[in-house]
Write a protein that holds these residues in place. Sequence first.
Motif, short mmCIF file in Angstrom:
data_model
loop_
_atom_site.label_atom_id
_atom_site.label_comp_id
_atom_site.label_asym_id
_atom_site.label_seq_id
_atom_site.Cartn_x
_atom_site.Cartn_y
_atom_site.Cartn_z
N GLN A 147 1.38 -7.03 6.80
CA GLN A 147 1.45 -5.68 7.40
C GLN A 147 0.12 -5.28 8.01
OE1 GLN A 147 1.69 -5.80 3.91
NE2 GLN A 147 3.89 -6.10 3.68
N ALA A 148 -0.96 -6.00 7.63
CA ALA A 148 -2.28 -5.55 8.11
C ALA A 148 -2.51 -6.05 9.53
CB ALA A 148 -3.37 -6.06 7.19
N TYR A 149 -3.32 -5.32 10.28
CA TYR A 149 -3.62 -5.65 11.67
C TYR A 149 -4.73 -6.68 11.71
CZ TYR A 149 -5.56 -4.92 16.36
OH TYR A 149 -6.03 -5.10 17.63
N PRO B 119 0.86 -1.19 0.00
CA PRO B 119 0.00 0.00 0.00
C PRO B 119 0.90 1.25 0.00
CG PRO B 119 -0.53 -1.47 1.83
CD PRO B 119 0.69 -2.01 1.18
N PRO B 120 0.38 2.38 -0.51
CA PRO B 120 1.22 3.59 -0.64
C PRO B 120 1.97 3.93 0.64
CG PRO B 120 -0.94 3.98 -1.59
CD PRO B 120 -0.98 2.61 -0.98
N LEU B 121 1.29 3.80 1.82
CA LEU B 121 1.97 4.23 3.05
C LEU B 121 3.24 3.43 3.24
CD1 LEU B 121 1.96 5.86 5.67
CD2 LEU B 121 0.75 3.99 6.76
N LEU B 122 3.19 2.12 3.01
CA LEU B 122 4.37 1.29 3.25
C LEU B 122 5.40 1.52 2.16
CD1 LEU B 122 2.61 -1.90 4.56
CD2 LEU B 122 3.50 0.04 5.83
N GLY C 254 11.04 7.44 3.08
CA GLY C 254 10.24 8.65 3.33
C GLY C 254 10.79 9.86 2.62
N GLU D 99 3.20 10.25 -6.40
CA GLU D 99 2.12 9.32 -6.10
C GLU D 99 0.93 10.07 -5.52
OE1 GLU D 99 2.86 5.68 -7.55
OE2 GLU D 99 1.25 6.08 -6.15
N ALA D 100 1.04 11.41 -5.35
CA ALA D 100 -0.09 12.10 -4.74
C ALA D 100 -1.31 11.83 -5.61
CB ALA D 100 0.19 13.60 -4.69
N TRP E 3 6.67 12.44 -2.59
CA TRP E 3 5.50 11.62 -2.86
C TRP E 3 4.54 12.31 -3.83
CZ3 TRP E 3 5.62 6.77 -2.32
CH2 TRP E 3 4.47 6.02 -2.43
N ASP F 110 -7.86 -7.67 4.98
CA ASP F 110 -6.55 -7.76 4.33
C ASP F 110 -5.74 -8.83 5.06
OD1 ASP F 110 -3.96 -5.30 3.49
OD2 ASP F 110 -4.00 -7.49 3.43
N VAL G 256 6.04 4.39 0.70
CA VAL G 256 6.80 5.62 0.99
C VAL G 256 7.70 5.37 2.19
CG1 VAL G 256 5.09 6.66 2.53
CG2 VAL G 256 6.59 8.10 1.20
N LEU G 257 7.25 4.55 3.18
CA LEU G 257 8.12 4.27 4.33
C LEU G 257 9.33 3.46 3.87
CD1 LEU G 257 5.45 3.48 7.04
CD2 LEU G 257 6.78 5.56 6.78
#
Lengths: 135, 299
Positions: B257-259, B43-46, B53, B60-61, B57, B253, B48-49
């Motif tokens: 990485q998903a909770y 996913p985008p958040l991961l 960072g 990808e914005a 971005w 999911d 970019v991390l």
Amino acid sequence: SRQRRAENLKEAPATPPYNLSEYFKQFLFPQNECELHNFRLSFSQLKWDKWIIAPHRYSPQYCKGDCPRVVGHRYGSPVHTMVQNIIYEKLDSSVPKPSCVPAEYSPLSVLTIEPDGSIVYKEYEDMIATKCTCR
Amino acid sequence: SPHSRVVSDKISGLLVAPEDNVSELHPLLRLPKGARRGYALLPPLLKVLSDRGDQNWESEAPRLQPESRALRYMKRLYKMSATKEGIPKANKSHLYNTVRLFTPCSECKHRHRDLMKGDVHSVDLLFNLDRVTALEHLLKSVLLYSFDTSVPISSSITCTCHLSVKEHDFSSQVCPSVSHSIAFSLHFELRKRKWAEIDVTSFLRPLIATNRRNIHMAVNVTCLMGDPQQNTKLENAINMALVPPSLLLYLNDTSEQAYHRWNSLRHRRKNPVRPRQRNSPLVDPMSDKGKENSQGKRA
């Protein structure tokens, strides 16, 4: 023996009166011992707030500090941690000392806008450190 | 040395090389296949991390800005699902760990009015679900209608919905559009809510399970004021401007990485956190009872 003791006393320099609790402290635990530290960031600082809608602020926390020598029972560290410490001290100092690292985490919910304009709510695992250990 | 220069050229090549140059690289420098594919799936958040960072971005914005109504709905869902600090709320009913809201990428509206039968609002919608990953399993799916209506808030509304999905059967030459359709009516009180959710889970599940990522739907909605149960005469149509619906997918999911709630519950059961008793100075810190972070001891 009384005479010899008197002579010894004469030779020994007068030691300043020690604050005992200070003295013992150095053995009880190191000053900057491994522990959890606060850190808060806002996604606007990273310029990600265009696509991360929520939360506005996020506290990932971090672990920092020295690992005391006898860590077996203090941090839930495995016995291996003490073995590694002995290797570092007695056999090979190129082997690193045990490090202060997170032991437990909590999740984080994030609301983001995807590149195609759709919106997604996602819960990520292991995003906030909640406990430290020496490993 | 020339050798290290060659290696550093190769490394810089790796960082900017398009996929096809990778094969020339020293095997040690090649990302394992899974990692490359895995990276694309992140996913985008991961992403970019994992790019430390510092990646700008902007690239990808979001190219398209979502509708303000859709944004308002998702912010409300966020408030219900997580605390202000972003910690997921532990309510049992909420099994999803991902919710995706799609607005139709194109719709051709056919609008005709037949006052006797109410205000028929029919529209063809195309949803592109490319963002749904193979590891995200569908739990529930709803069409989300928001009402711009001058209807008095306390009134009740009865809507009849006729839904058909057009699948283009690409296997045959003529590519007829096969369509499944269902009709159902729903009744709801339009109080403070400005939303009506039409559950289309059973309808979409087979499509999403077979990785259909372009869902083409025709939706006819006829809404009248009043409640058939109280056989109040369904008065004249509501003159409401139905905004084309969004498609909401509640997903589980299954990626690393998903909770996973059930996982954390199981984890907690496996090694319950010992009660944090503050060590009294009398307890020997080295005994088993002293097993806890020294902060407790220091305090």
